[in-house]
Motif scaffolding. Structure first.
Motif, PDB file in Angstrom:
ATOM      1  N   ASP A 106       0.777  -1.249  -0.026  1.00 19.94           N
ATOM      2  CA  ASP A 106       0.064  -0.009   0.040  1.00 19.94           C
ATOM      3  C   ASP A 106       0.908   1.440  -0.011  1.00 19.94           C
ATOM      4  O   ASP A 106       0.258   2.238  -0.459  1.00 19.94           O
ATOM      5  N   GLU A 107       2.106   1.121   0.399  1.00 22.93           N
ATOM      6  CA  GLU A 107       2.907   2.498   0.793  1.00 22.93           C
ATOM      7  C   GLU A 107       3.680   2.421  -0.573  1.00 22.93           C
ATOM      8  O   GLU A 107       4.501   3.303  -0.590  1.00 22.93           O
ATOM      9  N   THR A 108       3.590   1.632  -1.499  1.00 23.28           N
ATOM     10  CA  THR A 108       4.325   1.565  -2.678  1.00 23.28           C
ATOM     11  C   THR A 108       3.864   2.559  -3.802  1.00 23.28           C
ATOM     12  O   THR A 108       2.561   2.424  -4.024  1.00 23.28           O
ATOM     13  N   PRO A 109       4.397   3.775  -3.956  1.00 26.09           N
ATOM     14  CA  PRO A 109       3.680   4.787  -4.831  1.00 26.09           C
ATOM     15  C   PRO A 109       3.237   4.484  -6.033  1.00 26.09           C
ATOM     16  O   PRO A 109       2.118   4.828  -6.461  1.00 26.09           O
ATOM     17  N   GLN A 110       3.903   3.787  -6.901  1.00 26.81           N
ATOM     18  CA  GLN A 110       3.349   3.232  -7.994  1.00 26.81           C
ATOM     19  C   GLN A 110       3.892   1.798  -8.368  1.00 26.81           C
ATOM     20  O   GLN A 110       4.859   1.716  -9.306  1.00 26.81           O
ATOM     21  N   PRO A 111       3.167   1.012  -8.020  1.00 22.12           N
ATOM     22  CA  PRO A 111       3.466  -0.455  -7.998  1.00 22.12           C
ATOM     23  C   PRO A 111       3.364  -0.848  -9.690  1.00 22.12           C
ATOM     24  O   PRO A 111       2.379  -0.464 -10.459  1.00 22.12           O
ATOM     25  N   ASN A 112       4.018  -1.765 -10.186  1.00 21.21           N
ATOM     26  CA  ASN A 112       4.157  -2.135 -11.450  1.00 21.21           C
ATOM     27  C   ASN A 112       3.610  -3.566 -11.154  1.00 21.21           C
ATOM     28  O   ASN A 112       3.049  -4.018 -10.167  1.00 21.21           O
ATOM     29  N   ILE A 113       3.616  -4.366 -12.323  1.00 25.67           N
ATOM     30  CA  ILE A 113       3.015  -5.606 -12.370  1.00 25.67           C
ATOM     31  C   ILE A 113       3.824  -6.518 -11.582  1.00 25.67           C
ATOM     32  O   ILE A 113       3.073  -7.432 -11.021  1.00 25.67           O
ATOM     33  N   VAL A 114       5.191  -6.513 -11.390  1.00 20.07           N
ATOM     34  CA  VAL A 114       5.766  -7.428 -10.706  1.00 20.07           C
ATOM     35  C   VAL A 114       5.362  -7.241  -8.969  1.00 20.07           C
ATOM     36  O   VAL A 114       5.093  -8.041  -8.521  1.00 20.07           O
ATOM     37  N   THR A 115       5.303  -5.841  -8.679  1.00 20.44           N
ATOM     38  CA  THR A 115       4.680  -5.693  -7.334  1.00 20.44           C
ATOM     39  C   THR A 115       3.354  -6.094  -7.187  1.00 20.44           C
ATOM     40  O   THR A 115       3.200  -6.792  -6.022  1.00 20.44           O
ATOM     41  N   TRP A 116       2.376  -6.102  -8.225  1.00 18.34           N
ATOM     42  CA  TRP A 116       0.979  -6.585  -8.102  1.00 18.34           C
ATOM     43  C   TRP A 116       1.223  -8.283  -7.855  1.00 18.34           C
ATOM     44  O   TRP A 116       0.363  -8.577  -7.007  1.00 18.34           O
ATOM     45  N   ASN A 117       1.850  -8.788  -8.707  1.00 16.57           N
ATOM     46  CA  ASN A 117       2.132 -10.157  -8.717  1.00 16.57           C
ATOM     47  C   ASN A 117       2.616 -10.647  -7.424  1.00 16.57           C
ATOM     48  O   ASN A 117       2.186 -11.703  -6.643  1.00 16.57           O
ATOM     49  N   ALA A 118       3.517  -9.861  -6.688  1.00 14.62           N
ATOM     50  CA  ALA A 118       3.940 -10.242  -5.502  1.00 14.62           C
ATOM     51  C   ALA A 118       3.155 -10.274  -4.355  1.00 14.62           C
ATOM     52  O   ALA A 118       3.055 -11.091  -3.488  1.00 14.62           O
ATOM     53  N   ILE A 119       2.096  -9.109  -4.228  1.00 12.52           N
ATOM     54  CA  ILE A 119       1.363  -9.110  -3.226  1.00 12.52           C
ATOM     55  C   ILE A 119       0.045 -10.388  -3.516  1.00 12.52           C
ATOM     56  O   ILE A 119      -0.199 -10.695  -2.329  1.00 12.52           O
ATOM     57  N   VAL A 120      -0.305 -10.513  -4.726  1.00 10.03           N
ATOM     58  CA  VAL A 120      -1.174 -11.895  -4.875  1.00 10.03           C
ATOM     59  C   VAL A 120      -0.551 -13.037  -4.526  1.00 10.03           C
ATOM     60  O   VAL A 120      -1.233 -13.802  -3.861  1.00 10.03           O
ATOM     61  N   THR A 121       0.821 -13.289  -4.683  1.00 13.96           N
ATOM     62  CA  THR A 121       1.462 -14.390  -4.376  1.00 13.96           C
ATOM     63  C   THR A 121       1.664 -14.484  -2.684  1.00 13.96           C
ATOM     64  O   THR A 121       1.259 -15.465  -2.281  1.00 13.96           O
ATOM     65  N   ALA A 122       1.816 -13.419  -2.025  1.00 10.66           N
ATOM     66  CA  ALA A 122       1.697 -13.061  -0.596  1.00 10.66           C
ATOM     67  C   ALA A 122       0.397 -13.428   0.059  1.00 10.66           C
ATOM     68  O   ALA A 122       0.608 -14.346   0.950  1.00 10.66           O
ATOM     69  N   CYS A 123      -0.555 -13.308  -0.741  1.00 10.55           N
ATOM     70  CA  CYS A 123      -1.919 -13.487  -0.036  1.00 10.55           C
ATOM     71  C   CYS A 123      -2.024 -15.242  -0.207  1.00 10.55           C
ATOM     72  O   CYS A 123      -2.398 -15.750   1.025  1.00 10.55           O
ATOM     73  N   PHE A 124      -1.857 -15.761  -1.245  1.00  4.15           N
ATOM     74  CA  PHE A 124      -1.891 -16.982  -1.474  1.00  4.15           C
ATOM     75  C   PHE A 124      -1.274 -17.995  -0.431  1.00  4.15           C
ATOM     76  O   PHE A 124      -1.305 -18.787   0.162  1.00  4.15           O
ATOM     77  N   ARG A 125       0.156 -17.553  -0.508  1.00  6.60           N
ATOM     78  CA  ARG A 125       1.017 -17.950   0.658  1.00  6.60           C
ATOM     79  C   ARG A 125       0.576 -17.745   2.034  1.00  6.60           C
ATOM     80  O   ARG A 125       1.054 -18.883   2.790  1.00  6.60           O
ATOM     81  N   CYS A 126      -0.011 -16.917   2.336  1.00  6.32           N
ATOM     82  CA  CYS A 126      -0.594 -16.968   3.753  1.00  6.32           C
ATOM     83  C   CYS A 126      -1.983 -17.414   3.652  1.00  6.32           C
ATOM     84  O   CYS A 126      -2.799 -16.881   4.926  1.00  6.32           O
ATOM     85  N   ASP A 127      -2.268 -18.116   2.704  1.00  3.23           N
ATOM     86  CA  ASP A 127      -3.693 -18.912   2.631  1.00  3.23           C
ATOM     87  C   ASP A 127      -4.916 -17.802   2.702  1.00  3.23           C
ATOM     88  O   ASP A 127      -6.190 -18.037   3.088  1.00  3.23           O
ATOM     89  N   ASP A 128      -4.715 -16.576   2.157  1.00  2.00           N
ATOM     90  CA  ASP A 128      -5.687 -15.665   2.138  1.00  2.00           C
ATOM     91  C   ASP A 128      -6.184 -15.376   0.390  1.00  2.00           C
ATOM     92  O   ASP A 128      -5.955 -14.644  -0.260  1.00  2.00           O
ATOM     93  N   VAL A 129      -6.930 -16.449   0.386  1.00  2.00           N
ATOM     94  CA  VAL A 129      -7.445 -16.660  -1.160  1.00  2.00           C
ATOM     95  C   VAL A 129      -8.488 -15.525  -1.334  1.00  2.00           C
ATOM     96  O   VAL A 129      -8.454 -15.041  -2.417  1.00  2.00           O
ATOM     97  N   GLU A 130      -9.118 -15.205  -0.409  1.00  2.00           N
ATOM     98  CA  GLU A 130     -10.269 -14.029  -0.987  1.00  2.00           C
ATOM     99  C   GLU A 130      -9.394 -12.827  -1.303  1.00  2.00           C
ATOM    100  O   GLU A 130      -9.700 -11.984  -2.086  1.00  2.00           O
ATOM    101  N   GLY A 131      -8.481 -12.591  -0.339  1.00  2.00           N
ATOM    102  CA  GLY A 131      -7.631 -11.393  -0.575  1.00  2.00           C
ATOM    103  C   GLY A 131      -6.814 -11.353  -2.039  1.00  2.00           C
ATOM    104  O   GLY A 131      -6.943 -10.138  -2.622  1.00  2.00           O
ATOM    105  N   ALA A 132      -6.493 -12.444  -2.296  1.00  2.00           N
ATOM    106  CA  ALA A 132      -5.943 -12.452  -3.756  1.00  2.00           C
ATOM    107  C   ALA A 132      -6.803 -12.496  -4.825  1.00  2.00           C
ATOM    108  O   ALA A 132      -6.542 -11.532  -5.667  1.00  2.00           O
TER     109      ALA A 132
END
Length: 644
Positions: free
Chosen positions: A166-192
């Motif tokens: 959320d504090e990343t000024p202009q996230p690119n596609i790599v940053t978006w993919n990283a947070i989606v991966t993070a959600c799945f890694r922490c079993d937060d399917v709805e968040g992903a």
């Protein structure tokens, strides 16, 4: 040759370098031509050995130790290599050394060292590094910010991962993919899912992450829907994710289906998809399809990929062909990894070749590959299934005293099985009571199985009490105790167990068996309703049983309920799934071909006797893979020597 031409020639050699052997030759050339201290050449040698060439990280460390005054680029290079190695913590020590030498880290330094913290699952270290990046004004770099998201996710801190995103000024596609991966890694399917829907743009990587995430979470239907919604230009990663995901979920038919579909769509299989479909072959015993894949792997040049060769070895072993598994193992030559050695030892163990498994383990000890805890599980398993009591005890002690490996539940389970199968039930019980870790259901269940083999009702009742505390609704435990009572003739206790199962609504796990005929895998389930294939198998089975009775066969009905007629008891055991599968094989397979069957439960005593007789009367070799091992029936005998 002038120094300029030597330099250019060295650069040319470095560009074509593909192996550690080539690298050492180039290093020798650089030393001979006086380029061994050239900063650029040293940097390239370090980059190749740290990042580009597999299994060369130790060489990179030795090279680095001889470089006078390494610069920040050299430190970053080795930190990067170590962060992705088996020992990522070593890169943290190197980073500390870099700071002590007053070399200022840059955004690359933090991206690599944060990855090391993530791979070490060290939240404390990761947080400290975050603070340092913040103090140096480097935390806003997109490269660093993306790695921070991944680091917090790896350490299980999804809240901090979201905050970093959320504090990343202009996230690119790599940053978006990283947070989606993070959600799945922490079993937060709805968040992903929510983040995926919010993405301002998506690439194939984003879609593939969703596929992989759904597969990891066991949400197969969502994976199918996402796959269908993807752009038409699906890449090999998309197909591989579906193939491997379904294979790992036990949905072999779907794994085969996606593999065939990808081939029709013109997508060339990669190493990952081949490993996945080979895993599906191993699960179902699809030997013929496995052989076709083997031919493709050789023609396409994938046999140099160690993971593919390991999967092929495992497939042949689990399809009952230990000779082909051995050939694949020997063809690997110097490419053998610890997985290769362990898989081959496990294969020999499953097939009852205990002595050969131990001999191979000793060869492994003489090689450059050091055995780990999983290797010892295979060795102890081999001793257990071959009745090698003393050898098993010796290797259990060696694992602790020589290799410093602490026994896990799996190691203890093998030892309990070793003593239990041999009838040393008191010794097995003493081991369980003296374990350094808390015995789980697998340990107690192993001991209950030993009680069943040797008819020890008293100990079985004690063990069942423990299991009732840990896993009261397991159908297998109730059925096993019921069978122990039945063999002992304690029918009132049998009835009590069955009433308890009915009251608790516990249903017995149905036995199933599969057989591959003309590249199609057929399934047979005990008690399944009539269908064309089952009727064909039953008709052939009636013929077989009549023939076997003429040879003196008497059904083993000791554990079948006593309140039904003798004829019904015989009918109950005659309809076991492995008997139907072998009958279908005799009806459909050509004369002389081997019959290969995979079963989900332990083969019963009566089916074991029947398989031995069929192999003698019909002159056929039969391989049955049950829940724990292989049985090769040939000319009236079994490879397990009736020790299973």
């Amino acid at each position: 040759m002038c120094s300029g031409s030597c330099f250019q020639h060295c650069i040319s050699l470095l560009k074509g370098c593909k192996s550690l052997k080539n690298l050492t030759q180039i290093q020798a050339y650089a030393s001979k031509t006086g380029l061994h201290n050239h900063r650029f050449i040293l940097g390239q040698l370090l980059l190749l050995s740290s990042v580009s060439i597999a299994d060369a990280i130790e060489h990179a460390c030795r090279l680095f130790s001889h470089i006078p005054s390494p610069d920040a680029f050299m430190y970053n290079t080795l930190i990067r290599g170590l962060s992705e190695s088996q020992a990522p913590r070593h890169s943290l020590l190197l980073y500390a050394q870099m700071r002590r030498r007053f070399l200022l880290p840059d955004s690359f330094s933090f991206a690599f060292i944060l990855k090391a913290a993530a791979n070490s699952r060290s939240l404390h270290t990761g947080t400290q590094l975050h603070c340092q990046a913040l103090a140096l004004g480097l935390d806003t770099h997109l490269f660093v910010r993306t790695t921070l998201v991944s680091m917090y996710a790896e350490c299980g801190e999804i809240h901090h991962a979201h905050k970093a995103f959320d504090e990343t000024p202009q996230p690119n596609i790599v940053t978006w993919n990283a947070i989606v991966t993070a959600c799945f890694r922490c079993d937060d399917v709805e968040g992903a899912e929510s983040l995926f829907d919010r993405m301002p743009w998506r690439n194939l990587t984003s879609w593939n992450l969703m596929l992989a995430g759904y597969m990891k979470a066991g949400k197969l239907e969502q994976a199918r829907t996402t796959f269908k919604a993807m752009p038409p230009q699906k890449d090999p990663v998309s197909w591989s994710t579906m193939i491997v995901g379904f294979a790992h979920s036990g949905c072999s038919d779907e794994a085969f289906g996606f593999f065939r579909e990808s081939h029709k769509m013109g997508t060339r299989p990669n190493g990952v998809s081949l490993t996945g479909v080979l895993s599906a072959c191993a699960q179902t015993g699809a030997f013929e399809f496995g052989k076709i894949l083997h031919c493709y792997i050789q023609k396409a040049g994938y046999d140099h990929i160690v993971s593919v060769s390991n999967a092929l070895l495992d497939t042949y072993a689990k399809c009952g062909n230990i000779d082909m598994a051995g050939l694949v193992f020997h063809w690997m030559m110097e490419k053998k990894s610890i997985v290769s050695w362990t898989s081959m030892i496990a294969a020999l163990a499953m097939h009852g070749h205990g002595e050969e498994a131990i001999q191979l383990f000793h060869e492994m000890e003489g090689s450059a590959v050091r055995p780990d805890g999983i290797t010892f599980i295979s060795v102890l398993y081999a001793c257990s299934h071959a009745g090698l009591i003393e050898q098993g005890s010796e290797h259990f002690s060696k694992m602790i005293e020589i290799y410093g490996i602490e026994p896990t539940v799996e190691h203890y389970g093998c030892m309990v099985d070793l003593y239990g199968r041999a009838g040393l039930l008191d010794r097995a019980y003493e081991l369980v009571m003296g374990m350094s870790v808390e015995p789980n259901t697998v340990i107690w269940r192993t001991l209950l199985g030993a009680c069943s083999i040797h008819g020890n009702v008293l100990l079985a009742e004690q063990v069942k009490e423990r299991l009732s505390e840990l896993d009261p609704n397991n159908s297998g435990d109730h059925v096993l105790l019921s069978n122990i009572y039945a063999v002992a003739g304690e029918w009132s206790n049998v009835a009590a167990v069955r009433r308890s199962m009915t009251k608790q609504k516990i249903k017995k796990t149905p036995g199933w068996s599969t057989i591959e005929v003309e590249k199609v895998v057929y399934s047979f389930i005990a008690g399944d309703g009539p269908n064309g294939v089952t009727e064909e198998a039953l008709e052939k089975l009636r013929e077989i049983m009549l023939k076997l009775k003429l040879e003196g066969y008497v059904p083993e009905i000791g554990s079948v309920l006593h309140d039904i007629e003798e004829e019904e008891k015989e009918d109950a055991v005659s309809r076991h799934s492995e008997k139907l599968a072998v009958a279908f094989g005799l009806a459909r397979l050509c004369e002389g071909s081997m019959i290969r069957i995979v079963k989900n439960l332990r083969v019963c005593k009566d089916c074991h006797t029947v398989m031995k007789l069929i192999s003698k009367v019909y002159g056929r070799e039969i391989v049955v893979r049950d829940r724990s091992r292989f049985h090769l029936f040939r000319q009236g005998s079994c490879s397990c020597r009736d020790y299973w």
